[in-house]
Design a protein around this motif. Sequence first.
Motif: not given
Length: 282
Positions: A71-72, A77-80, A109-112, A127-131
Motif C-alpha cells: 500500500d502507500g 512480507g505478510l498480509p496486512v 504491517k498492522v492496520a489501525g 525486513g527491509k522497508a523503504a519507509t
Amino acid sequence: MGRIRTISVTAGAVALAAASSILLPTSAHAAVACNETALIAAINAANTAGGGNVVLTSGCTYTLITPHSSDGNGPNGLPVITTAITLTGDNNIITRSTALLTPAFRIAKVAGTGNLTLKGNVTLNNGKAATNGGGILNFGAVTLTASALTGNTALGKGGGPANADIAAPATGATATLTGSTVSGNTSVGRGGGIYNGLRGTLTTTSSFVNGANTASQGGGIAAVDSTATTLTSTPVSANHALLAAGGIYRLNGTMTVTTSPIGSNTPNNCTSSSPAVPSCVG
C-alpha cells in the motif's frame, strides 16, 4: 473351552459417543506447515475469520521470498494484519530471504484495526522497508512476549518495530514488549531499534534493546511526540547513532525509566533529548 462373549453396542450408545465427541474442547490448533505458502494462507484465513491463533511448526524458519501485501507504506512480507492475530511459536523465525534479487519489503504491517501478538520465541528478521518499520510498521497494537526483532532495516524511522505517527482524532499505536529482544536493527532516520511516534505508547518489561541498533538519532529507541514511553527492567546498551543519542532520543512526551540502565551507547547515551531522558547520563 470357554465361550467367547460378544458385546453389542446399541445405536443409542453410538449416538451418545458421537454427541460426546462433539462436545470435546476444540482449542487445539494444527501447526502451520513449514513453508511460505502455508503461513500466508493461515494469516489470510485468520483475517477473514475476524482473528485467530496461528500456531507455527516447532523450530521452523519461514522464509519469505516475495511480498504478500502493499500500500502507500510500501510492500509487506505478510498480509496486512487487520484483526486480532496471534502467532504462537516454538523457536521460530520469519525472515525475508537473503537470496540475490529478493525484493525489499518489511516483514509485517498492522492496520489501525489490527492487533498482532508474537509469543513463544518468534523472531522477525531481515525486513527491509523503504519507509518506516523495517520489522513491523504498527498503526494498531503489537505485543511481543518472549520474542525478537533482529537485523531489520528501514530507510525511514524504526528499524525494528515502529509505532506510526498518528494524528488526532485517530487512536495512537501501542507496542508492548515483555521478555523480548530488539537487536541489530537499522534505520536511516530516528529509532534504530524502536520508534515510538506521534501519540504512540510503548511499554517494555524485562526486555533488551541492544546489540548495535543504529540510527541517525536514538540508536536504541526514539520517542518523538509520543504519548508515553515506559521502560521497566529494559537495558538499552551498545547501540549507535550517527548524530547523537546512541541510546535513547526523546522529543516531548511522557517517559518513565525504571531499573533500565542506559549505557555504552555511542557517541553518547541520550544527548540532544528534550526534555532529558530520566536516569540517563551522557
